[in-house]
Design an enzyme around this catalytic site. Structure first.
Site, PDB file in Angstrom:
ATOM      1  N   ASN A  32      -1.688  -0.296   7.475  1.00 16.96           N
ATOM      2  CA  ASN A  32      -0.972  -1.538   7.770  1.00 16.96           C
ATOM      3  C   ASN A  32      -0.121  -2.105   6.632  1.00 16.96           C
ATOM      4  O   ASN A  32       0.120  -3.305   6.550  1.00 16.96           O
ATOM      5  CB  ASN A  32      -1.966  -2.580   8.299  1.00 16.96           C
ATOM      6  CG  ASN A  32      -3.122  -2.802   7.341  1.00 16.96           C
ATOM      7  OD1 ASN A  32      -3.079  -2.346   6.212  1.00 16.96           O
ATOM      8  ND2 ASN A  32      -4.140  -3.505   7.790  1.00 16.96           N
ATOM      9  N   LYS A  52       0.838  -1.191   0.000  1.00 18.19           N
ATOM     10  CA  LYS A  52       0.000   0.000   0.000  1.00 18.19           C
ATOM     11  C   LYS A  52       0.886   1.260   0.000  1.00 18.19           C
ATOM     12  O   LYS A  52       2.096   1.178   0.245  1.00 18.19           O
ATOM     13  CB  LYS A  52      -0.912  -0.038   1.230  1.00 18.19           C
ATOM     14  CG  LYS A  52      -1.868  -1.256   1.275  1.00 18.19           C
ATOM     15  CD  LYS A  52      -2.734  -1.199   2.550  1.00 18.19           C
ATOM     16  CE  LYS A  52      -3.687  -2.375   2.672  1.00 18.19           C
ATOM     17  NZ  LYS A  52      -4.503  -2.294   3.913  1.00 18.19           N
ATOM     18  N   PHE A 108     -15.249   3.417   8.384  1.00 14.38           N
ATOM     19  CA  PHE A 108     -13.947   3.903   7.915  1.00 14.38           C
ATOM     20  C   PHE A 108     -13.781   3.786   6.389  1.00 14.38           C
ATOM     21  O   PHE A 108     -12.695   4.002   5.861  1.00 14.38           O
ATOM     22  CB  PHE A 108     -12.811   3.140   8.629  1.00 14.38           C
ATOM     23  CG  PHE A 108     -12.904   1.632   8.505  1.00 14.38           C
ATOM     24  CD1 PHE A 108     -12.424   0.974   7.382  1.00 14.38           C
ATOM     25  CD2 PHE A 108     -13.485   0.873   9.524  1.00 14.38           C
ATOM     26  CE1 PHE A 108     -12.501  -0.404   7.270  1.00 14.38           C
ATOM     27  CE2 PHE A 108     -13.577  -0.521   9.419  1.00 14.38           C
ATOM     28  CZ  PHE A 108     -13.079  -1.155   8.277  1.00 14.38           C
ATOM     29  N   HIS A 156      -1.601  -5.560   1.756  1.00 15.19           N
ATOM     30  CA  HIS A 156      -2.866  -6.289   1.607  1.00 15.19           C
ATOM     31  C   HIS A 156      -2.564  -7.690   1.094  1.00 15.19           C
ATOM     32  O   HIS A 156      -1.669  -7.867   0.275  1.00 15.19           O
ATOM     33  CB  HIS A 156      -3.753  -5.578   0.574  1.00 15.19           C
ATOM     34  CG  HIS A 156      -4.895  -6.424   0.094  1.00 15.19           C
ATOM     35  ND1 HIS A 156      -6.093  -6.512   0.770  1.00 15.19           N
ATOM     36  CD2 HIS A 156      -5.011  -7.255  -0.984  1.00 15.19           C
ATOM     37  CE1 HIS A 156      -6.895  -7.348   0.127  1.00 15.19           C
ATOM     38  NE2 HIS A 156      -6.263  -7.812  -0.945  1.00 15.19           N
TER      39      HIS A 156
HETATM   40  P1  IDP Z   1      -7.402  -7.309   5.921  1.00 10.57           P
HETATM   41  O1  IDP Z   1      -6.665  -6.220   5.153  1.00 10.57           O
HETATM   42  O2  IDP Z   1      -6.582  -7.863   7.058  1.00 10.57           O
HETATM   43  O3  IDP Z   1      -7.968  -8.392   5.023  1.00 10.57           O
HETATM   44  P2  IDP Z   1     -10.068  -6.161   6.065  1.00 10.57           P
HETATM   45  O4  IDP Z   1     -11.072  -6.422   7.125  1.00 10.57           O
HETATM   46  O5  IDP Z   1     -10.306  -6.744   4.713  1.00 10.57           O
HETATM   47  O6  IDP Z   1      -8.649  -6.610   6.649  1.00 10.57           O
HETATM   48  O7  IDP Z   1      -9.939  -4.575   5.953  1.00 10.57           O
HETATM   49  C1  IDP Z   1      -9.305  -3.945   4.860  1.00 10.57           C
HETATM   50  C2  IDP Z   1      -8.461  -2.798   5.379  1.00 10.57           C
HETATM   51  O8  IDP Z   1      -9.303  -1.827   6.026  1.00 10.57           O
HETATM   52  C3  IDP Z   1      -7.444  -3.185   6.451  1.00 10.57           C
HETATM   53  O9  IDP Z   1      -6.259  -3.738   5.925  1.00 10.57           O
HETATM   54  C4  IDP Z   1      -7.213  -1.865   7.159  1.00 10.57           C
HETATM   55  O10 IDP Z   1      -6.364  -1.001   6.401  1.00 10.57           O
HETATM   56  C5  IDP Z   1      -8.629  -1.274   7.162  1.00 10.57           C
HETATM   57  N1  IDP Z   1      -9.407  -1.658   8.360  1.00 10.57           N
HETATM   58  C6  IDP Z   1     -10.038  -2.850   8.582  1.00 10.57           C
HETATM   59  N2  IDP Z   1     -10.683  -2.869   9.752  1.00 10.57           N
HETATM   60  C7  IDP Z   1     -10.474  -1.657  10.316  1.00 10.57           C
HETATM   61  C8  IDP Z   1     -10.904  -1.067  11.569  1.00 10.57           C
HETATM   62  O11 IDP Z   1     -11.632  -1.663  12.390  1.00 10.57           O
HETATM   63  N3  IDP Z   1     -10.478   0.210  11.801  1.00 10.57           N
HETATM   64  C9  IDP Z   1      -9.697   0.893  10.917  1.00 10.57           C
HETATM   65  N4  IDP Z   1      -9.272   0.381   9.743  1.00 10.57           N
HETATM   66  C10 IDP Z   1      -9.648  -0.880   9.436  1.00 10.57           C
HETATM   67 MG    MG Z   2      -9.495  -8.290   3.566  1.00  8.64          MG
END
Ligand code: IDP
Ligand code: MG
Length: 168
Positions: free
Chosen positions: A124, A10, A58, A127
């Protein structure tokens, strides 16, 4: 089981100049790479990629994040990879760590390099597709068949009259 995973470094991973570190960590898996590209992410692509999260509070922040628009100096690019091999999805997700960088193991990619922004977004770094169905959907969204070294999903040939840019 052999599978494919879409991995994105990212914009924060690029801004922090940690692409090499991230790829070194991923290379511990010894998985094969079948596609690589650098992409300027449009809002439309961002929205399609994260379509399953459209009802989350978000979501708009997330779209801006993946487009690299949340920084003082925008970083409008991501790196996209297709990893291929035995249990690729599970093994990569193990190395990248929990979605929340505060919960992620400190030795995981997200644990080592991620942070939570002041407005609460999990910034983070990386992805990885979550399962087989998502991997296929995401790979088809980010890559064209000819950009992948193997025919990992069935293709067909069609004749188009698409306008395209070629070298002068
Ligand atoms: P993942 O990337 O671990 O698969 P997902 O639930 O698919 O997690 O969420 C996509 C992205 O959205 C995450 O990588 C993160 O950047 C953001 N995100 C997910 N959940 C949260 C949250 O509860 N608070 C803030 N950002 C979040
Ligand atoms: Mg995901």
């Amino acid at each position: 089981m052999i599978n494919n995973a879409l991995v994105l470094i990212k914009p924060d991973g690029i801004r922090k100049a940690i692409v090499g570190n991230v790829l070194t960590k991923l290379s511990e898996t010894k998985l094969d790479i079948l596609g690589i590209k650098i992409v300027k992410v449009t809002k439309n692509l961002a929205r399609q990629h994260y379509q399953n999260l459209k009802d989350k509070p978000f979501f708009e922040n997330l779209l801006n994040y993946i487009q690299g628009n949340i920084y003082e100096i925008p970083c409008n690019k991501i790196l996209a990879f297709i990893y291929h091999g035995e249990n690729a999805i599970l093994r990569i997700r193990d190395i990248i760590g929990d979605t929340n960088p505060e919960k992620a193991k400190p030795t995981s990619i997200r644990g080592a390099y991620g942070r939570i922004t002041t407005n609460g977004l999990f910034e983070n770094v990386i992805h990885c597709s979550s399962d087989l169905i998502e991997a296929e959907r995401e790979i088809k969204l980010w890559f064209k068949p000819e950009e992948i070294l193997m025919e990992i999903y069935p293709t067909k040939e069609i004749i188009t009259q698409e306008k395209k840019r070629v070298w002068l």
